[in-house]
Design an enzyme around this catalytic site. Structure first.
Site, PDB file in Angstrom:
ATOM      1  N   GLY A  46      -3.933   7.438   9.883  1.00 30.29           N
ATOM      2  CA  GLY A  46      -5.339   6.381   9.654  1.00 30.29           C
ATOM      3  C   GLY A  46      -4.648   5.445   8.580  1.00 30.29           C
ATOM      4  N   GLN A  51      -7.387  -2.385   4.897  1.00 28.30           N
ATOM      5  CA  GLN A  51      -5.244  -2.759   4.362  1.00 28.30           C
ATOM      6  C   GLN A  51      -4.896  -3.604   5.052  1.00 28.30           C
ATOM      7  OE1 GLN A  51      -5.337   2.226   6.200  1.00 28.30           O
ATOM      8  NE2 GLN A  51      -3.911   1.903   3.949  1.00 28.30           N
ATOM      9  N   CYS A 102      -1.171   7.361   0.924  1.00 30.62           N
ATOM     10  CA  CYS A 102      -1.711   6.261   1.196  1.00 30.62           C
ATOM     11  C   CYS A 102      -0.700   5.123   1.465  1.00 30.62           C
ATOM     12  CB  CYS A 102      -2.784   5.411   0.536  1.00 30.62           C
ATOM     13  SG  CYS A 102      -3.753   4.734   1.528  1.00 30.62           S
ATOM     14  N   LEU A 103      -0.367   4.049   2.919  1.00 25.85           N
ATOM     15  CA  LEU A 103       0.030   3.567   3.606  1.00 25.85           C
ATOM     16  C   LEU A 103      -0.250   2.476   1.960  1.00 25.85           C
ATOM     17  CD1 LEU A 103      -0.589   3.625   7.215  1.00 25.85           C
ATOM     18  CD2 LEU A 103       1.942   4.426   5.343  1.00 25.85           C
ATOM     19  N   HIS A 144     -10.437   9.870   3.007  1.00 26.46           N
ATOM     20  CA  HIS A 144      -9.773   8.972   2.814  1.00 26.46           C
ATOM     21  C   HIS A 144      -9.774   7.976   3.626  1.00 26.46           C
ATOM     22  CE1 HIS A 144      -5.293   7.991   1.545  1.00 26.46           C
ATOM     23  NE2 HIS A 144      -5.958   6.834   2.733  1.00 26.46           N
ATOM     24  N   GLU A 145     -10.287   7.333   5.049  1.00 31.11           N
ATOM     25  CA  GLU A 145      -9.872   6.207   5.911  1.00 31.11           C
ATOM     26  C   GLU A 145     -11.651   5.561   5.619  1.00 31.11           C
ATOM     27  OE1 GLU A 145      -7.785   4.850   6.589  1.00 31.11           O
ATOM     28  OE2 GLU A 145      -6.212   7.459   7.179  1.00 31.11           O
ATOM     29  N   HIS A 148     -12.130   3.900   2.230  1.00 32.41           N
ATOM     30  CA  HIS A 148     -10.950   2.843   2.598  1.00 32.41           C
ATOM     31  C   HIS A 148     -11.939   1.670   2.595  1.00 32.41           C
ATOM     32  CE1 HIS A 148      -6.728   2.396   1.600  1.00 32.41           C
ATOM     33  NE2 HIS A 148      -7.402   3.295   2.384  1.00 32.41           N
TER      34      HIS A 148
HETATM   35 NI    NI Z   1      -5.156   4.941   2.524  1.00 28.65          NI
END
Ligand code: NI
Length: 174
Positions: A46, A51, A102-103, A144-145, A148
């Site tokens: 995701g 991000q 998370c990236l 999660h997304e 963000h």
């Molecule tokens: Ni993330």
């Protein structure tokens, strides 16, 4: 298409709430394609627009995130979907996600508190209204997304001690 740079905590755009998308124009469509490519290259399941430094309410996710990595089905063509202005309109139950990561939050995996099932309302890339229920890994990805888009990183959903230790570790590196 292009692979974009994924920003990492404590980068500011990750901590700001994002604005709703007003018009799904060519620029937005092309951005979602880049986001999909960037997500698969990372690799991740995701990705949210903040991000990559764009504070607009757009997320993409791997539609095959539920297929195990070592399964043969995983070698088929990758596929992602974009959601515009996604919202959680109903949430039920509670679970703990295992080893969430998370990236944008390097070197941290942790269990996180999540709802078990959520109902999502969003627009697809063609501007059509969607409403659907998700559970399991997709419920976690959506929460999660969408977090963000509100400037919330997943360490806000883990134990306070673990969060404090992580922030300390990053502050030392800075
Ligand atoms: Ni993330």
């Amino acid at each position: 298409m292009a692979i974009l740079e994924i920003l990492q905590y404590p980068e500011k755009s990750l901590l700001l709430p994002s604005e709703p998308v007003k018009t799904i124009d060519d620029k937005i469509i092309s951005l979602t394609k880049d986001m999909g490519e960037t997500m698969f290259a990372a690799p991740g399941v995701g990705l949210a627009a903040p991000q990559i430094g764009v504070n607009q309410r757009i997320i993409v996710y791997d539609t095959r995130a539920d297929i195990p990595k070592d399964s043969e089905d995983k070698t088929k063509a990758k596929e992602f979907k974009a959601l515009i202005n996604p919202e959680i309109i109903k949430k039920t139950g509670s679970i703990v996600s295992e080893n969430e990561a998370c990236l944008s939050v390097p070197d941290l995996t942790s269990n996180a508190k999540r709802y078990e099932k959520v109902t999502i309302k969003a627009l697809n890339i063609d501007g059509e209204k969607l409403e659907f229920n998700v559970e399991g890994i997709f419920a976690i990805i959506m929460q999660h997304e969408i977090d963000h888009l509100d400037g919330i990183l997943f360490f806000e959903r883990i134990s306070l001690l673990k969060k404090k230790m992580y922030k300390k570790r990053i502050a030392k590196k800075e």
